[in-house]
Design a protein around this motif. Structure first.
Motif, PDB file in Angstrom:
ATOM      1  N   SER A  42      -6.887  23.592   5.457  1.00 16.78           N
ATOM      2  CA  SER A  42      -7.472  24.461   6.498  1.00 16.78           C
ATOM      3  C   SER A  42      -7.141  25.958   6.372  1.00 16.78           C
ATOM      4  O   SER A  42      -8.024  26.776   6.601  1.00 16.78           O
ATOM      5  CB  SER A  42      -7.148  23.925   7.882  1.00 16.78           C
ATOM      6  OG  SER A  42      -5.790  24.078   8.148  1.00 16.78           O
ATOM      7  N   PRO A  43      -5.905  26.350   6.042  1.00 15.55           N
ATOM      8  CA  PRO A  43      -5.679  27.808   5.955  1.00 15.55           C
ATOM      9  C   PRO A  43      -6.525  28.484   4.878  1.00 15.55           C
ATOM     10  O   PRO A  43      -6.786  29.675   4.943  1.00 15.55           O
ATOM     11  CB  PRO A  43      -4.191  27.920   5.598  1.00 15.55           C
ATOM     12  CG  PRO A  43      -3.604  26.624   5.927  1.00 15.55           C
ATOM     13  CD  PRO A  43      -4.668  25.606   5.772  1.00 15.55           C
ATOM     14  N   PHE A  44      -6.945  27.702   3.876  1.00 18.84           N
ATOM     15  CA  PHE A  44      -7.718  28.288   2.787  1.00 18.84           C
ATOM     16  C   PHE A  44      -9.219  28.075   2.933  1.00 18.84           C
ATOM     17  O   PHE A  44      -9.984  28.492   2.074  1.00 18.84           O
ATOM     18  CB  PHE A  44      -7.261  27.712   1.435  1.00 18.84           C
ATOM     19  CG  PHE A  44      -5.948  28.253   0.986  1.00 18.84           C
ATOM     20  CD1 PHE A  44      -5.816  29.575   0.589  1.00 18.84           C
ATOM     21  CD2 PHE A  44      -4.824  27.438   0.970  1.00 18.84           C
ATOM     22  CE1 PHE A  44      -4.599  30.077   0.187  1.00 18.84           C
ATOM     23  CE2 PHE A  44      -3.603  27.938   0.562  1.00 18.84           C
ATOM     24  CZ  PHE A  44      -3.483  29.268   0.169  1.00 18.84           C
ATOM     25  N   ARG A  45      -9.596  27.402   4.027  1.00 16.92           N
ATOM     26  CA  ARG A  45     -11.033  27.164   4.194  1.00 16.92           C
ATOM     27  C   ARG A  45     -11.762  28.479   4.411  1.00 16.92           C
ATOM     28  O   ARG A  45     -11.274  29.348   5.118  1.00 16.92           O
ATOM     29  CB  ARG A  45     -11.273  26.230   5.381  1.00 16.92           C
ATOM     30  CG  ARG A  45     -11.073  24.801   4.964  1.00 16.92           C
ATOM     31  CD  ARG A  45     -11.818  23.829   5.844  1.00 16.92           C
ATOM     32  NE  ARG A  45     -11.254  22.528   5.577  1.00 16.92           N
ATOM     33  CZ  ARG A  45     -10.656  21.775   6.472  1.00 16.92           C
ATOM     34  NH1 ARG A  45     -10.558  22.194   7.709  1.00 16.92           N
ATOM     35  NH2 ARG A  45     -10.168  20.615   6.142  1.00 16.92           N
ATOM     36  N   PRO A  46     -12.947  28.613   3.818  1.00 19.75           N
ATOM     37  CA  PRO A  46     -13.681  29.872   3.976  1.00 19.75           C
ATOM     38  C   PRO A  46     -14.144  30.097   5.408  1.00 19.75           C
ATOM     39  O   PRO A  46     -14.187  29.160   6.208  1.00 19.75           O
ATOM     40  CB  PRO A  46     -14.862  29.727   3.029  1.00 19.75           C
ATOM     41  CG  PRO A  46     -14.914  28.319   2.646  1.00 19.75           C
ATOM     42  CD  PRO A  46     -13.623  27.670   2.952  1.00 19.75           C
ATOM     43  N   LEU A  47     -14.481  31.360   5.698  1.00 20.84           N
ATOM     44  CA  LEU A  47     -14.814  31.725   7.067  1.00 20.84           C
ATOM     45  C   LEU A  47     -16.175  31.191   7.495  1.00 20.84           C
ATOM     46  O   LEU A  47     -16.444  31.069   8.675  1.00 20.84           O
ATOM     47  CB  LEU A  47     -14.778  33.247   7.199  1.00 20.84           C
ATOM     48  CG  LEU A  47     -13.436  33.883   6.830  1.00 20.84           C
ATOM     49  CD1 LEU A  47     -13.564  35.370   6.713  1.00 20.84           C
ATOM     50  CD2 LEU A  47     -12.387  33.496   7.860  1.00 20.84           C
ATOM     51  N   SER A  48     -17.047  30.914   6.543  1.00 22.68           N
ATOM     52  CA  SER A  48     -18.369  30.385   6.898  1.00 22.68           C
ATOM     53  C   SER A  48     -18.890  29.535   5.753  1.00 22.68           C
ATOM     54  O   SER A  48     -18.337  29.564   4.643  1.00 22.68           O
ATOM     55  CB  SER A  48     -19.332  31.551   7.146  1.00 22.68           C
ATOM     56  OG  SER A  48     -19.513  32.269   5.947  1.00 22.68           O
TER      57      SER A  48
END
Lengths: 244, 272
Positions: A42-48
């Motif tokens: 989750s911390p590395f998931r892209p913003l969109s």
């Protein structure tokens, strides 16, 4: 263990640093890890969803560029044994080895930087940079640069259309296009410069201090994690260099 | 806060001529002053000078005279941006959008965040400011996807949320439609008691409806400064550089009947 902006930054920084020292086999093995992190952690998931798509596209382009680098080096750098003959071209293993080193560094370095930016909102970045002690001026400059890069494609399209409307030969042959490229570049550069100065002033007019003064520096709670990442990376690197 | 300018002049470079020259005026606390004049008259420069942005960003500029804001006297002008006491909205509202927030709500709260407002108070102020300018329905929208008029209102909400003692607006009616202008009129009238407002415009509509003091500039020189009555009386004298035609037909009737200017003018403009 909290994984916030500081940890992400140190992780990406450590990867970028390691890219210069690790053998290509290890560097390349990090690539699927980076993609998996981007998808699942989750911390590395892209913003969109759009950012995710662009991330994967970019990795694709980089891989293509990497293959090109390896091929060109194998062809042009005539060192070592000939490993392959393609028509009247010889591919050398020394060149391939060199190409693999260059390409793997490029891949790991770019992907590590991209992984950080694709998953970090500009505001978090500004807060983080401000909290780690970067001056207001530098944070503002970084923000203006990221903002500018974000808006660049849209601006290029606008200037392109404007020049086309003025009758500039933006869609004719390559020579004409090259000529009209300057008529796109000049207004783009000038307007961007002026706007960046004004935007900097506007940020100040809204009380921007380089970071949000009251936002809880929750991100800094992960400084321990960040420190651990940097420390273990350096330790691993040092051990590798000694072993080597 | 009261704003006083005493023989204030400014030019952007030592070799250039004055952009504003010898401006002397006093705007009492809580009043609303319209700075009028054609393009290039020095309206924006004057607002930038009062906000502190002029000295902070144009270090090669040379100023003379003095500017006093409340009890503080600056010679020749404030050398740093006086936010949050003084809030300035630039003419190009898209520049005022920080780009650090992905929603209008976040953007409105950006200035509050910068001055260290407590999270709960911040949320209340954001909602109130958005309600005031009628953009509550845009709260979760991306600011960069808004129209010019909507963006203008977002900027205004962001400034109002901070409740500055002095509110400076550079051509706020730019890119506003009739309905949004009417809302701006209502907002500015509502502010009068608490906030000193100075806004520039090259149209008279908003100025006559809202302002109680008028500064008219031409080529950086002060042509007129005064209250509403003498301004309306002398309207014909600005004919060369202000679009007074639409108003000069109305003003004599107003003077004769001593009618309440605002209500009648509002009706004539079909605002409200």
């Amino acid at each position: 263990m909290r994984f916030g902006t500081a940890s992400k930054f140190s992780f990406s920084f450590a990867l970028a640093l390691l890219a210069f020292f690790l053998p290509w086999q290890v560097s390349l093995s990090f690539m699927p890890v980076i993609v998996l992190l981007e998808i699942f952690l989750s911390p590395f998931r892209p913003l969109s969803a759009g950012a995710h798509k662009k991330f994967l596209q970019f990795i694709g382009y980089l891989t293509f560029l990497g293959v090109l680098i390896v091929g060109m080096n194998g062809l042009l750098l005539k060192s070592g044994e000939v490993v392959l003959r393609l028509l009247w071209f010889n591919i050398y293993d020394g060149g391939i080895e060199f190409g693999l080193n260059v390409a793997s560094r490029l891949l790991l370095l770019s992907s590590a930087i991209l992984l950080f930016f694709v998953s970090t909102p500009i505001k978090m970045l500004a807060d983080f940079l401000g909290h780690i002690g970067l001056s207001k001026k530098i944070v503002t400059i970084i923000l203006l640069a990221t903002f500018y890069l974000d808006q660049l494609p849209q601006r290029i399209t606008q200037v392109f259309w404007a020049q086309e409307a003025r009758g500039a030969p933006v869609r004719s042959n390559i020579l004409q296009r090259l000529k009209s490229f300057f008529s796109i570049l000049a207004p783009l550069t000038l307007s961007s410069l002026v706007e960046s100065v004004d935007r900097g002033m506007a940020l100040q007019l809204r009380g921007f201090q380089g970071y949000a003064s009251l936002s809880q520096p929750r991100d800094l709670q992960d400084l321990k994690t960040a420190f651990l990442i940097v420390f273990s990376s350096l330790l691993a690197l040092l051990s590798y260099l000694i072993w080597k | 806060m009261e704003i006083t300018l005493d023989r204030f002049s400014f030019h952007y470079a030592p070799s250039q001529q004055d952009v504003v020259s010898g401006i002397t005026m006093g705007i009492p606390k809580g009043s609303c002053c319209a700075v009028l004049g054609p393009t290039g008259a020095g309206k924006t420069t004057l607002l930038l000078a009062i906000s502190g942005a002029l000295a902070a960003h144009y270090s090669s500029g040379v100023g003379e005279g003095e500017i006093a804001i409340g009890p503080k006297v600056f010679r020749p002008m404030p050398d740093k941006i006086l936010f949050p006491e003084v809030g300035l909205a630039l003419q190009e509202s898209h520049l005022m959008i920080s780009g650090l927030h992905e929603t209008v709500r976040g953007e409105v709260g950006f200035s509050l965040e910068n001055i260290g407002t407590d999270t709960k108070v911040k949320e209340e102020k954001i909602v109130l400011a958005m309600e005031n300018v009628g953009i509550l329905h845009l709260a979760e929208r991306n600011p960069f996807m808004l129209s010019g008029g909507e963006l203008q209102r977002v900027v205004l909400a962001a400034l109002l949320a901070v409740q500055p003692a002095v509110l400076l607006l550079d051509e706020p009616s730019n890119s506003l439609d009739a309905e949004a202008t009417a809302m701006l009129v209502r907002i500015l009238r509502g502010l009068h008691k608490n906030t000193t407002v100075v806004f520039s415009d090259h149209q008279l509509d908003l100025a006559i409806l809202v302002a109680d003091r008028f500064l008219v500039l031409q080529d950086g020189e002060m042509v007129f400064f005064g209250e509403k009555k003498p301004f309306l009386k002398n309207l014909e004298q600005f004919k060369g550089f202000l679009p007074v035609d639409q108003w000069s037909k109305v003003i004599p009737q107003l003077s004769r009947k001593h009618a309440p200017h605002i209500r009648l003018l509002s009706r004539l403009l079909e605002i409200r």
